[in-house]
Design a protein around this motif. Sequence first.
Motif: not given
Length: 186
Positions: A112-118, A150-154
């Motif tokens: 659901x956050x795949x676009x943010x992971x890079x 963790x915080x960036x992914x949250x």
Amino acid sequence: SAEGWPATDLTGDKMKLRLVGMFAALVCGFLADGHAAGPRIGTYDSRAIAIAYAGSPAQQKVMAPLRDALKKATQENNQPEVARLNALGRAMQDTAHRQAFSTAPVDDLLLHIADSLPRIRRDAGVEALVSKWDAAGLAVHAGAERVDVTDAMVDAFMPTERQRKVVEEIRRKPPLPLDEVRAGRQ
């Protein structure tokens, strides 16, 4: 020589020595900026990801059609469909509890956050993202510097303040054993 520059002989061994010196200065400058010489991986607490997902716009998008289907099946008195959807809901709740309170993988949530992971990897200067509970994944990157992302992914899930507080609380506690976590028993 150009004005202000000393005359230099840039041939042969002197040129090689100067190039090596310039390269060493660049590397030292890079390291001084806080970048490690070896590989770096981003680690995250998967429980925090599960909590951030719960109630997020991403979860709402998944749950809305299921709630609508259950409502329709109930109105039409379609008992097999009601039973199927209720079983699916229980299974999803069980998975959510195992992810939020234990160490179950959250790969399905990361989609659901795949676009943010890079961007998260780039900003942290890491080559991979691995759950801090994933012993096999961490072993693949043995010796790599670990950077907590963790915080960036949250943040990618756009959590509420309440969710952020729960994330903080859960990160202070050890996870429950997987075999002890079932929906409604935490």
